[in-house]
Design a protein around this motif. Structure first.
Motif, PDB file in Angstrom:
ATOM      1  N   SER A   1      54.332  46.433  49.392  1.00 20.61           N
ATOM      2  CA  SER A   1      54.869  47.268  48.324  1.00 20.61           C
ATOM      3  C   SER A   1      55.056  48.699  48.817  1.00 20.61           C
ATOM      4  CB  SER A   1      53.987  47.204  47.076  1.00 20.61           C
ATOM      5  OG  SER A   1      52.628  47.174  47.426  1.00 20.61           O
ATOM      6  N   GLY A   2      55.344  48.818  50.097  1.00 23.06           N
ATOM      7  CA  GLY A   2      55.718  50.122  50.634  1.00 23.06           C
ATOM      8  C   GLY A   2      54.590  51.120  50.770  1.00 23.06           C
ATOM      9  N   GLY A   3      53.391  50.642  51.121  1.00 25.34           N
ATOM     10  CA  GLY A   3      52.265  51.550  51.312  1.00 25.34           C
ATOM     11  C   GLY A   3      52.579  52.564  52.407  1.00 25.34           C
ATOM     12  N   TYR A   4      52.124  53.807  52.218  1.00 28.65           N
ATOM     13  CA  TYR A   4      52.517  54.873  53.130  1.00 28.65           C
ATOM     14  C   TYR A   4      51.502  55.151  54.222  1.00 28.65           C
ATOM     15  CZ  TYR A   4      49.570  57.188  49.712  1.00 28.65           C
ATOM     16  OH  TYR A   4      48.538  57.503  48.887  1.00 28.65           O
ATOM     17  N   ILE A   5      50.320  54.522  54.113  1.00 25.58           N
ATOM     18  CA  ILE A   5      49.259  54.844  55.076  1.00 25.58           C
ATOM     19  C   ILE A   5      49.700  54.565  56.519  1.00 25.58           C
ATOM     20  CG2 ILE A   5      46.949  54.165  55.840  1.00 25.58           C
ATOM     21  CD1 ILE A   5      46.848  55.903  53.392  1.00 25.58           C
ATOM     22  N   ASN A   6      50.320  53.410  56.761  1.00 23.00           N
ATOM     23  CA  ASN A   6      50.733  53.073  58.128  1.00 23.00           C
ATOM     24  C   ASN A   6      51.682  54.126  58.678  1.00 23.00           C
ATOM     25  OD1 ASN A   6      49.226  50.824  58.007  1.00 23.00           O
ATOM     26  ND2 ASN A   6      50.920  49.372  57.844  1.00 23.00           N
ATOM     27  N   ASN A   7      52.553  54.588  57.816  1.00 21.32           N
ATOM     28  CA  ASN A   7      53.524  55.584  58.229  1.00 21.32           C
ATOM     29  C   ASN A   7      52.849  56.911  58.578  1.00 21.32           C
ATOM     30  OD1 ASN A   7      55.832  56.972  58.612  1.00 21.32           O
ATOM     31  ND2 ASN A   7      56.798  56.398  56.684  1.00 21.32           N
ATOM     32  N   TRP A   8      51.954  57.335  57.716  1.00 15.83           N
ATOM     33  CA  TRP A   8      51.289  58.623  57.913  1.00 15.83           C
ATOM     34  C   TRP A   8      50.369  58.624  59.118  1.00 15.83           C
ATOM     35  CZ3 TRP A   8      49.328  61.064  52.695  1.00 15.83           C
ATOM     36  CH2 TRP A   8      50.439  61.353  51.883  1.00 15.83           C
ATOM     37  N   PHE A   9      49.703  57.482  59.325  1.00 10.05           N
ATOM     38  CA  PHE A   9      48.654  57.480  60.345  1.00 10.05           C
ATOM     39  C   PHE A   9      49.032  56.681  61.582  1.00 10.05           C
ATOM     40  CE2 PHE A   9      46.516  58.504  56.384  1.00 10.05           C
ATOM     41  CZ  PHE A   9      45.755  59.601  56.770  1.00 10.05           C
ATOM     42  N   SER A  10      50.334  56.484  61.795  1.00 12.13           N
ATOM     43  CA  SER A  10      50.731  55.652  62.931  1.00 12.13           C
ATOM     44  C   SER A  10      50.379  56.301  64.266  1.00 12.13           C
ATOM     45  CB  SER A  10      52.228  55.332  62.855  1.00 12.13           C
ATOM     46  OG  SER A  10      52.936  56.519  62.713  1.00 12.13           O
ATOM     47  N   TRP A  11      50.035  57.593  64.236  1.00 12.42           N
ATOM     48  CA  TRP A  11      49.637  58.258  65.482  1.00 12.42           C
ATOM     49  C   TRP A  11      48.231  57.869  65.914  1.00 12.42           C
ATOM     50  CZ3 TRP A  11      45.440  61.378  64.448  1.00 12.42           C
ATOM     51  CH2 TRP A  11      45.257  61.726  63.090  1.00 12.42           C
ATOM     52  N   LEU A  12      47.462  57.254  65.015  1.00 14.11           N
ATOM     53  CA  LEU A  12      46.105  56.827  65.373  1.00 14.11           C
ATOM     54  C   LEU A  12      46.172  55.511  66.147  1.00 14.11           C
ATOM     55  CD1 LEU A  12      44.031  57.451  62.116  1.00 14.11           C
ATOM     56  CD2 LEU A  12      43.688  58.536  64.337  1.00 14.11           C
ATOM     57  N   PRO A  13      45.310  55.336  67.139  1.00 14.94           N
ATOM     58  CA  PRO A  13      45.336  54.069  67.872  1.00 14.94           C
ATOM     59  C   PRO A  13      44.976  52.910  66.940  1.00 14.94           C
ATOM     60  CG  PRO A  13      43.419  55.399  68.502  1.00 14.94           C
ATOM     61  CD  PRO A  13      44.295  56.269  67.659  1.00 14.94           C
ATOM     62  N   GLY A  14      45.674  51.804  67.066  1.00 15.68           N
ATOM     63  CA  GLY A  14      45.353  50.625  66.252  1.00 15.68           C
ATOM     64  C   GLY A  14      46.155  50.560  64.959  1.00 15.68           C
ATOM     65  N   ILE A  15      46.776  51.664  64.558  1.00 15.43           N
ATOM     66  CA  ILE A  15      47.573  51.623  63.321  1.00 15.43           C
ATOM     67  C   ILE A  15      49.054  51.629  63.697  1.00 15.43           C
ATOM     68  CG2 ILE A  15      48.139  52.794  61.162  1.00 15.43           C
ATOM     69  CD1 ILE A  15      45.337  53.771  61.011  1.00 15.43           C
ATOM     70  N   THR A  16      49.734  50.563  63.317  1.00 18.66           N
ATOM     71  CA  THR A  16      51.178  50.493  63.567  1.00 18.66           C
ATOM     72  C   THR A  16      51.876  50.272  62.237  1.00 18.66           C
ATOM     73  OG1 THR A  16      51.135  48.118  63.827  1.00 18.66           O
ATOM     74  CG2 THR A  16      50.814  49.424  65.830  1.00 18.66           C
ATOM     75  N   GLU A  17      53.187  50.354  62.266  1.00 21.26           N
ATOM     76  CA  GLU A  17      53.983  50.103  61.053  1.00 21.26           C
ATOM     77  C   GLU A  17      53.697  48.716  60.480  1.00 21.26           C
ATOM     78  OE1 GLU A  17      56.539  51.600  59.188  1.00 21.26           O
ATOM     79  OE2 GLU A  17      55.720  53.447  60.038  1.00 21.26           O
ATOM     80  N   ASP A  18      53.364  47.769  61.367  1.00 23.22           N
ATOM     81  CA  ASP A  18      53.220  46.369  60.957  1.00 23.22           C
ATOM     82  C   ASP A  18      51.795  45.965  60.626  1.00 23.22           C
ATOM     83  OD1 ASP A  18      55.854  45.996  61.175  1.00 23.22           O
ATOM     84  OD2 ASP A  18      55.819  44.952  63.107  1.00 23.22           O
ATOM     85  N   LEU A  19      50.882  46.916  60.572  1.00 25.64           N
ATOM     86  CA  LEU A  19      49.488  46.540  60.297  1.00 25.64           C
ATOM     87  C   LEU A  19      49.341  46.120  58.829  1.00 25.64           C
ATOM     88  CD1 LEU A  19      46.501  46.348  61.046  1.00 25.64           C
ATOM     89  CD2 LEU A  19      46.276  48.760  60.506  1.00 25.64           C
ATOM     90  N   ASN A  20      48.954  44.866  58.628  1.00 23.03           N
ATOM     91  CA  ASN A  20      48.720  44.375  57.265  1.00 23.03           C
ATOM     92  C   ASN A  20      47.217  44.466  56.979  1.00 23.03           C
ATOM     93  OD1 ASN A  20      48.501  43.033  54.858  1.00 23.03           O
ATOM     94  ND2 ASN A  20      49.889  41.376  55.418  1.00 23.03           N
ATOM     95  N   TRP A  21      46.834  45.521  56.285  1.00 22.06           N
ATOM     96  CA  TRP A  21      45.412  45.800  56.062  1.00 22.06           C
ATOM     97  C   TRP A  21      44.691  44.668  55.345  1.00 22.06           C
ATOM     98  CZ3 TRP A  21      42.956  50.219  57.815  1.00 22.06           C
ATOM     99  CH2 TRP A  21      43.794  51.203  58.351  1.00 22.06           C
ATOM    100  N   PHE A  22      45.403  43.978  54.464  1.00 23.27           N
ATOM    101  CA  PHE A  22      44.723  42.977  53.636  1.00 23.27           C
ATOM    102  C   PHE A  22      44.849  41.568  54.197  1.00 23.27           C
ATOM    103  CE2 PHE A  22      45.814  46.517  50.790  1.00 23.27           C
ATOM    104  CZ  PHE A  22      44.524  46.913  50.501  1.00 23.27           C
TER     105      PHE A  22
END
Lengths: 320, 420
Positions: free
Chosen positions: A154-175
């Motif tokens: 549903s378009g969560g923005y966390i991946n976008n904001w924190f993509s500079w952190l290691p391990g977080i990419t646009e495609d990370l499905n947190w759930f």
């Protein structure tokens, strides 16, 4: 806890058997019962009755859609529950959430309490209000807010904001995995209830006599020493009460998990297991057994805290 | 001294409301219809039928929660307590056997037993133990939606039925994503059931058996074929990173996005996409649900809403009269046009407005005729959640072991030996 007030009280001649002997304290006790009695009776009615009913129901094979097949089966429900890995898995997840959230909240809460306690007088009101905002939000609402921030569907923005952190990419499905789901659940829980702990700690901080601190400083104690030797020991009761209340509350966590994962990827907690069994499966007997076990866990936590760590819930009387 | 005054005012208000509630008893009997949330269509039909009744009864609606399992929870709890305030209920088909077996549904009168004008999928879902126990109202089915540009690029002839393998290959070749529901939710059971039934199998082979005698058909070639398809989509990432948590809405958004290709979903997506992205509609096609084995007709998913009358209602006869009015083909076609929910009545599809608003109406009707309902068992909740526990996430499905282990797990749950 030794405050000047209690020290003075102890120094009076009424020390020792003072309560048994004094008319005044007896009438005080009686007045206490008059005042608290009605509330006590109502509490018994609204809590004891459902608890006893749940205990009784837990001894039956009882399904809401097949009431005529109800059967008394002694402790077989408990045998099923305790013999099932799903129960132990939920218990482990619940304990993990409780321990991590309480530990992190205690540290954060203490920092926030210090900020509120020490903040410049003009800012104090704003700071306190700002800190309390998360606690004022309904848990379900905050759970949805966190869910939508992280949910990639549903378009969560966390991946976008924190993509500079290691391990977080646009495609990370947190759930989609246990670890990441738990991270979000725990983070939202901490965000939501840290204000509660910080409020309790603030009241503890306010009880630390300023002169003790001043005396320590005059003696040349560093900030860390003042904190460890003066502030913390003097607010031990407040800390333990905060830990106890939060631990009991955290152990009953439901809303966040229900909304974010509904127990997927091994994130099911005990309350959710009890809910799914009683309300979802309509297996009142089995569900009551889980609820009773949940209740026992809560009792054990309270017991450990009160007896083991000597939490005095009536600590403000100052006669420990 | 403001408090006591306020308290008195509140009490007075409470008393007045109580009196108003009591005085409502005179006049025509009020039938309460528990409806699932929609776009206001059921309320409109209720008003129309109240008018048509000419004073014989009055229908008032009461809203149930949004998702089907919460609707069931609320109704089952109330009915178990013999709540007389429920007359008519909008029921999600999978939970009907549970209500019927528990004796919560009043028998359907003879004049409503005639199902010649009803699509087969809806009749099957309204039946329990060879008897019609509810009245089909609207019927839902999933279609295969596709982006014409992608189908063309992959060289697929969409006038012919396609298979899962074909669309999986097409998505892999064109580097696009499939819209399927991999979330741990009811939609996963819908998918598993469609795959297994399309491969000629059944989740439960004796759905009418008591809990401890239920036989599962998961550990079969059909079960393994279904598992194969789901695990391939998961492992090859054919449905994107959102797959393990994707529900129907998420699939729709994926399908309407840049990487959309094929999607299995309910018809609500058509009006939804038309509203949000009108330019995209020209590129969207639809056909019958994909086959598992080439040449074998797919068992399409069916859903919808049937109407049940509570056994504990004080006006069972009137409630059935009201049901008869509600399900008239005219009401169904209008409900389709205004709310997007397809009729269960075959003749309702002949309505001109229907054909105009929903160019895929004919495909929906055909799909409903080859629909296979989810397992018709009173223990549907256990079976469905049990499947979701063991077949999720789809990437972790092992076609060799998952069907057998899930059958074992669900059997133990049904015997009260395991928790869900």
């Amino acid at each position: 806890m030794t405050t000047p007030a209690s020290a003075a009280e102890k120094a009076t001649p009424t020390n020792g058997k003072r309560r048994r002997g004094s008319d005044r304290s007896r009438s005080e006790a009686r007045l206490g019962w008059y005042l608290a009695g009605p509330a006590f009776v109502i509490m018994l009615l609204v809590t004891l009755y459902p608890i006893l009913q749940a205990l009784w129901d837990s001894l039956f094979s009882l399904r809401l859609t097949a009431l005529d097949e109800t059967e008394f089966i002694w402790f077989r429900n408990y045998q099923v529950v305790l013999g099932d890995p799903a129960f132990w898995q939920s218990l482990w997840v619940t304990v993990l959430i409780t321990v991590i959230t309480v530990a992190v909240e205690l540290v954060l809460g203490f920092i926030l309490a210090m900020v509120m306690h020490r903040a410049a007088t003009q800012l104090r009101g704003i700071v306190r209000t700002a800190i309390l905002v998360p606690y004022g939000i309904v848990t379900v609402v905050s759970a949805f807010a966190w869910f939508y921030a992280f949910d990639i569907n549903s378009g969560g923005y966390i991946n976008n904001w924190f993509s500079w952190l290691p391990g977080i990419t646009e495609d990370l499905n947190w759930f989609a995995a246990q670890g990441t789901s738990m991270f979000v659940i725990i983070a939202s829980e901490i965000w939501k209830t840290t204000p509660f702990i910080s409020l309790l700690l603030l009241s503890g901080l306010a009880q630390v006599p300023g002169e003790l601190e001043e005396a320590a400083r005059v003696d040349g104690a560093t900030g860390a020493q003042v904190l460890r030797r003066v502030i913390l020991p003097n607010m031990k009761a407040a800390i333990m009460v905060a830990v106890l209340f939060r631990a009991l509350e955290a152990f009953r966590i439901f809303d966040n998990v229900y909304i974010m994962t509904n127990g997927a990827n091994n994130t099911e907690v005990l309350s959710l297991l009890a809910y799914n069994t009683s309300i979802g499966r309509l297996e009142i007997g089995l569900g009551s057994a889980i609820s009773v076990l949940l209740f026992l866990c809560v009792l054990i936590i309270a017991f450990i805290a009160i007896k083991g760590f000597k939490v005095d819930l009536a600590g403000t009387r100052g006669d420990t | 001294m403001r408090r006591p005054q306020a308290a008195v005012a509140v009490m007075a208000l409470g008393l007045t409301l109580g009196l108003v509630a009591c005085s409502g008893e005179s006049g025509p009997p009020v039938l309460t219809w528990y409806i699932n949330p929609d776009d206001g269509g059921q309320e409109e039909i209720a008003a129309r039928c109240t008018e048509e009744a000419g004073g014989d009864y009055q229908i008032q609606t009461s809203l149930l929660p949004r998702d089907a399992s919460s609707q069931r929870e609320q109704l089952a709890r109330r009915l178990a307590a013999s709540d007389t305030s429920i007359d008519i209920m909008s029921l999600d088909p999978p939970f009907i056997p549970e209500m019927a077996a528990a004796g919560f549904l009043a028998p359907v009168p003879d004049d409503l037993q005639d199902t010649d004008d009803v699509v087969q999928g809806a009749v099957d879902s309204a039946t329990w133990d060879d008897e019609l126990v509810t009245v089909p109202f609207w019927a839902n089915t999933q279609l295969l939606w596709y982006r014409e540009s992608v189908a063309e690029e992959a060289g697929l002839d969409m006038d012919q039925p396609v298979t899962w393998e074909q669309i999986m290959d097409a998505a892999a070749e064109t580097d696009t994503l499939l819209g399927v529901q991999g979330a741990k939710a009811e939609s996963l059971t819908v998918w598993i059931n469609a795959l297994i039934a399309s491969a000629g199998g059944e989740i439960i082979t004796n759905p009418e058996a008591p809990a401890d005698e239920v036989q599962l058909g998961l550990d079969s070639d059909a079960g393994r074929e279904a598992a194969q398809i789901m695990s391939r989509i998961g492992q090859e990432g054919l449905a994107g990173p959102g797959f393990p948590t994707a529900d129907e809405n998420a699939s729709m958004n994926l399908f309407a996005g840049d990487n959309g290709s094929f999607m299995v979903n309910w018809p609500f997506v058509y009006p939804a996409i038309s509203d949000s992205d009108p330019d995209l509609i020209d590129d969207i096609g639809w056909t019958i649900y994909p086959q598992v084995e080439e040449g074998t007709e797919a068992a399409t998913p069916v859903g919808g809403i049937n109407l049940g009358v509570s056994e504990f209602s004080e006006h069972v006869d009137l409630a059935y009269q009201a049901v008869e009015c509600i399900v008239q083909p005219e009401n169904q076609s209008e409900y389709f046009v205004t709310n997007g929910n397809p009729p269960s009545s075959i003749s309702a599809y002949d309505d001109e407005e229907v054909a105009e608003e929903f160019p895929m109406a004919e495909t929906i009707r055909d799909s409903l005729d080859q629909g296979v309902p989810r397992p018709q068992t009173p223990y549907y909740n256990e079976v469905s959640i049990g499947l979701q526990e063991t077949w999720h996430p789809p990437a972790a499905i092992d076609p060799d072991t998952t069907p057998a282990s899930s059958a074992e797990f669900i059997t133990a749950v049904l015997r009260d030996e395991r928790l869900l």
